[in-house]
Each structure stands twice: as structure tokens, then as C-alpha cells.
Design a protein around this motif. Structure first.
Motif, PDB file in Angstrom:
ATOM      1  N   LYS A   1      -2.196  13.709   6.385  1.00 51.00           N
ATOM      2  CA  LYS A   1      -2.444  13.293   5.002  1.00 51.00           C
ATOM      3  C   LYS A   1      -2.928  11.845   4.906  1.00 51.00           C
ATOM      4  O   LYS A   1      -3.095  11.314   3.812  1.00 51.00           O
ATOM      5  CB  LYS A   1      -1.164  13.460   4.162  1.00 51.00           C
ATOM      6  CG  LYS A   1      -0.731  14.911   3.993  1.00 51.00           C
ATOM      7  CD  LYS A   1       0.457  15.046   3.066  1.00 51.00           C
ATOM      8  CE  LYS A   1       0.083  14.761   1.623  1.00 51.00           C
ATOM      9  NZ  LYS A   1       1.208  15.071   0.690  1.00 51.00           N
ATOM     10  N   GLY A   2      -3.141  11.214   6.050  1.00 51.11           N
ATOM     11  CA  GLY A   2      -3.673   9.859   6.059  1.00 51.11           C
ATOM     12  C   GLY A   2      -2.639   8.757   6.052  1.00 51.11           C
ATOM     13  O   GLY A   2      -2.988   7.577   5.924  1.00 51.11           O
ATOM     14  N   HIS A   3      -1.354   9.090   6.187  1.00 49.49           N
ATOM     15  CA  HIS A   3      -0.309   8.076   6.262  1.00 49.49           C
ATOM     16  C   HIS A   3      -0.244   7.490   7.674  1.00 49.49           C
ATOM     17  O   HIS A   3      -0.774   8.071   8.621  1.00 49.49           O
ATOM     18  CB  HIS A   3       1.044   8.678   5.885  1.00 49.49           C
ATOM     19  CG  HIS A   3       1.104   9.210   4.481  1.00 49.49           C
ATOM     20  ND1 HIS A   3       0.820   8.437   3.378  1.00 49.49           N
ATOM     21  CD2 HIS A   3       1.417  10.449   4.004  1.00 49.49           C
ATOM     22  CE1 HIS A   3       0.957   9.162   2.274  1.00 49.49           C
ATOM     23  NE2 HIS A   3       1.312  10.391   2.638  1.00 49.49           N
ATOM     24  N   GLN A   4       0.450   6.366   7.797  1.00 47.77           N
ATOM     25  CA  GLN A   4       0.666   5.740   9.096  1.00 47.77           C
ATOM     26  C   GLN A   4       2.131   5.858   9.486  1.00 47.77           C
ATOM     27  O   GLN A   4       3.006   5.830   8.616  1.00 47.77           O
ATOM     28  CB  GLN A   4       0.290   4.256   9.052  1.00 47.77           C
ATOM     29  CG  GLN A   4      -1.142   3.953   8.673  1.00 47.77           C
ATOM     30  CD  GLN A   4      -1.377   2.462   8.528  1.00 47.77           C
ATOM     31  OE1 GLN A   4      -0.827   1.658   9.268  1.00 47.77           O
ATOM     32  NE2 GLN A   4      -2.197   2.092   7.555  1.00 47.77           N
TER      33      GLN A   4
ATOM     34  N   ARG B   1       3.036   3.515   4.916  1.00 43.12           N
ATOM     35  CA  ARG B   1       3.567   3.252   6.256  1.00 43.12           C
ATOM     36  C   ARG B   1       5.008   3.775   6.335  1.00 43.12           C
ATOM     37  O   ARG B   1       5.882   3.283   5.625  1.00 43.12           O
ATOM     38  CB  ARG B   1       3.501   1.767   6.559  1.00 43.12           C
ATOM     39  CG  ARG B   1       2.072   1.202   6.527  1.00 43.12           C
ATOM     40  CD  ARG B   1       2.078  -0.310   6.472  1.00 43.12           C
ATOM     41  NE  ARG B   1       2.739  -0.801   5.273  1.00 43.12           N
ATOM     42  CZ  ARG B   1       2.924  -2.110   4.997  1.00 43.12           C
ATOM     43  NH1 ARG B   1       2.496  -3.018   5.844  1.00 43.12           N
ATOM     44  NH2 ARG B   1       3.554  -2.473   3.894  1.00 43.12           N
ATOM     45  N   ILE B   2       5.229   4.749   7.189  1.00 43.36           N
ATOM     46  CA  ILE B   2       6.498   5.474   7.233  1.00 43.36           C
ATOM     47  C   ILE B   2       7.249   5.176   8.534  1.00 43.36           C
ATOM     48  O   ILE B   2       6.687   5.294   9.630  1.00 43.36           O
ATOM     49  CB  ILE B   2       6.263   6.986   7.132  1.00 43.36           C
ATOM     50  CG1 ILE B   2       5.503   7.327   5.840  1.00 43.36           C
ATOM     51  CG2 ILE B   2       7.590   7.748   7.181  1.00 43.36           C
ATOM     52  CD1 ILE B   2       5.041   8.771   5.767  1.00 43.36           C
ATOM     53  N   LEU B   3       8.502   4.790   8.399  1.00 37.98           N
ATOM     54  CA  LEU B   3       9.399   4.663   9.540  1.00 37.98           C
ATOM     55  C   LEU B   3      10.175   5.963   9.679  1.00 37.98           C
ATOM     56  O   LEU B   3      10.821   6.407   8.733  1.00 37.98           O
ATOM     57  CB  LEU B   3      10.378   3.497   9.320  1.00 37.98           C
ATOM     58  CG  LEU B   3      11.531   3.392  10.323  1.00 37.98           C
ATOM     59  CD1 LEU B   3      11.014   3.127  11.735  1.00 37.98           C
ATOM     60  CD2 LEU B   3      12.530   2.317   9.887  1.00 37.98           C
TER      61      LEU B   3
ATOM     62  N   GLN C   1       3.452  14.833  12.086  1.00 34.39           N
ATOM     63  CA  GLN C   1       2.188  15.570  12.088  1.00 34.39           C
ATOM     64  C   GLN C   1       1.627  15.715  10.680  1.00 34.39           C
ATOM     65  O   GLN C   1       0.434  15.502  10.434  1.00 34.39           O
ATOM     66  CB  GLN C   1       2.392  16.944  12.728  1.00 34.39           C
ATOM     67  CG  GLN C   1       2.701  16.899  14.206  1.00 34.39           C
ATOM     68  CD  GLN C   1       3.076  18.257  14.772  1.00 34.39           C
ATOM     69  OE1 GLN C   1       3.136  19.255  14.050  1.00 34.39           O
ATOM     70  NE2 GLN C   1       3.359  18.308  16.059  1.00 34.39           N
ATOM     71  N   MET C   2       2.496  16.065   9.731  1.00 37.82           N
ATOM     72  CA  MET C   2       2.057  16.238   8.344  1.00 37.82           C
ATOM     73  C   MET C   2       1.612  14.908   7.741  1.00 37.82           C
ATOM     74  O   MET C   2       0.618  14.838   7.010  1.00 37.82           O
ATOM     75  CB  MET C   2       3.176  16.838   7.505  1.00 37.82           C
ATOM     76  CG  MET C   2       3.451  18.288   7.801  1.00 37.82           C
ATOM     77  SD  MET C   2       4.640  18.973   6.617  1.00 37.82           S
ATOM     78  CE  MET C   2       4.549  20.712   7.073  1.00 37.82           C
TER      79      MET C   2
END
Length: 238
Positions: free
Chosen positions: A22-25, A2-4, A17-18
Motif C-alpha cells: 500500500k506504499g507504507h514504509q 512509517r510503521i514500527l 507485506q500488506m
């Protein structure tokens, strides 16, 4: 993961987008164009933050993340006079902080080769060394962070040079960094060793922001579950 995203300009959108591919949130986006700010953001649903903003905002953003226990990857430039404070905050909070002036794998190989060449060229004082960096018109800081990192790699082998100078080739005691701003340029950095008889150049030319975004995402994946202060040399084992 999970990326802020702190900073939602061209770089932030490319990273998004990348990351999604790659399946991240994306846990959230913080930017001057939306209403959400870090002060009212809950860190509970965040594994790592990626910060690409302006010089005046970067340290505050990094500080917030470290105090809240959010591992943070920063690519903002122009704020490094406070870098030691960020390192201290990271240590005090037992946090995770990853900083690079440039996240391109190619650029970091360029840094590596630049240091190697400088170490060899220091024996040949007939060569005058200089740096030229070219970026798009929206680039705020001059010289670029990448240009300064390149200079630092050279200065480590040239104790006779008293630091670097911006766009000033009149002071021969300093390493000159020439900065140019042109339309539709992603980023070009060229180190030149010039003598009266010949010239040696080492350069890196970026064709798109994809390499920078990919490297930042790699750093975020690498930083998760680590503690301490890191950079590209650590991740790439250079």
C-alpha cells in the motif's frame, strides 16, 4: 506512513507485506529474533507502531510507545488485567492507543451481531448459552481474547450469569467457554443457544490471517493524528 512492527511473527510479516503493497514504509521491526530492542529504538522516524507479541511483553511494549509519543495499535491478548493502566498512561501522555482482541472486520461484525442476539435471547431462559473457540496449536492463551470479548458481549445481557468459566460446564452460574487447539486452524468462534428442542448458533470462521492483518493496518491508518483510546467499534462506527 512509517510503521514500527513490534512482534515479527506470522502476523507481523503479513502486516509488513500488506503495508509495503500500500506504499507504507517499515520504520523497524522489534522481535526476540533480532538484536534491536525498544530501549535503543529511536521513535523519531515512526508515525505509528503495530504490536502483536506475547502476554508477558505486551504491556511493556505499549507503555514504551505511549511514553515516547508513538501511537500504538495492539492486538496482543492475555494481558488485559493491565488494560486500565494502559488507558491511564495514554491519558497522562496525551497519546493514542488502539486495542482490539481481533482486528478482522468480519469478527467485529460477529461481535456486533452477538450482542444483538444476546439481548434478544435473554428473554428465553430455556436456552443455555455457551461459546466454543478453536485455534492453532501455537495459540498460547486459553480462552482466546476473541472468545473473552464474545463472552463479555453476552454477559452484558445476562446479569444472572456470574462471569465466564474456562472449559467447565459444571458451573451453571457462569458462561462456559470451551477452548480447543488443533493443527492448521486460523480461528473459529461459535456461540450456541441450546434447549431441549432445538439449537441456535452464530459463528465466525477465519480462513487466513489476512483479514486480521488488514484490519490492524486499517486501524494504524485510522489512528494516525488522533488522540485517545479507541477500538474497532469506533473505527467501524458500530
Amino acid at each position: 506512513m512509517r510503521i514500527l512492527l513490534i512482534g515479527y511473527g506470522k502476523m507481523g510479516k503479513t502486516i509488513e507485506q500488506m503495508a509495503l503493497a500500500k506504499g507504507h514504509q517499515i520504520a523497524g521491526t522489534i522481535d526476540h529474533t533480532n538484536a534491536e530492542t525498544l530501549e535503543n529504538y529511536s521513535p523519531a522516524n515512526t508515525d505509528v507502531a503495530i504490536e502483536f507479541t506475547h502476554p508477558e511483553a505486551a504491556f511493556g511494549n505499549i507503555s514504551y510507545c505511549l511514553k515516547q509519543g508513538i501511537p500504538v495499535v495492539s492486538g496482543s491478548t492475555g494481558w488485559l488485567d493491565r488494560y486500565s493502566e494502559a488507558v491511564q498512561l495514554c491519558e497522562e501522555n496525551k497519546g493514542a492507543f488502539f486495542y482490539a482482541s481481533n482486528y478482522s472486520v468480519g469478527v467485529n461484525l460477529f461481535f456486533h451481531f452477538n450482542e444483538y442476539i444476546a439481548n434478544k435471547m435473554k428473554a428465553y431462559q430455556e436456552y443455555n448459552v455457551s461459546i466454543r473457540e478453536i485455534h492453532h496449536l501455537q495459540k498460547v492463551d486459553k480462552p482466546s481474547g476473541t472468545g473473552i470479548t464474545t463472552a463479555e458481549g453476552i454477559l452484558a445481557s445476562y446479569p444472572t450469569l456470574q462471569g465466564w468459566a474456562a472449559d467447565d460446564d459444571s458451573d451453571k452460574s457462569k458462561l462456559n467457554i470451551i477452548s480447543e487447539r488443533e493443527p492448521d486452524v486460523v480461528g473459529t468462534h461459535i456461540v450456541t443457544y441450546a434447549s431441549e428442542v432445538d439449537k441456535i448458533e452464530l459463528g465466525h470462521i477465519a480462513h487466513s490471517r489476512a483479514g486480521f492483518a488488514e484490519g490492524a493496518l486499517m486501524a494504524a491508518e485510522w489512528l494516525k493524528d488522533r488522540q485517545g483510546v479507541y477500538g474497532m467499534k469506533d473505527m467501524l462506527n458500530l
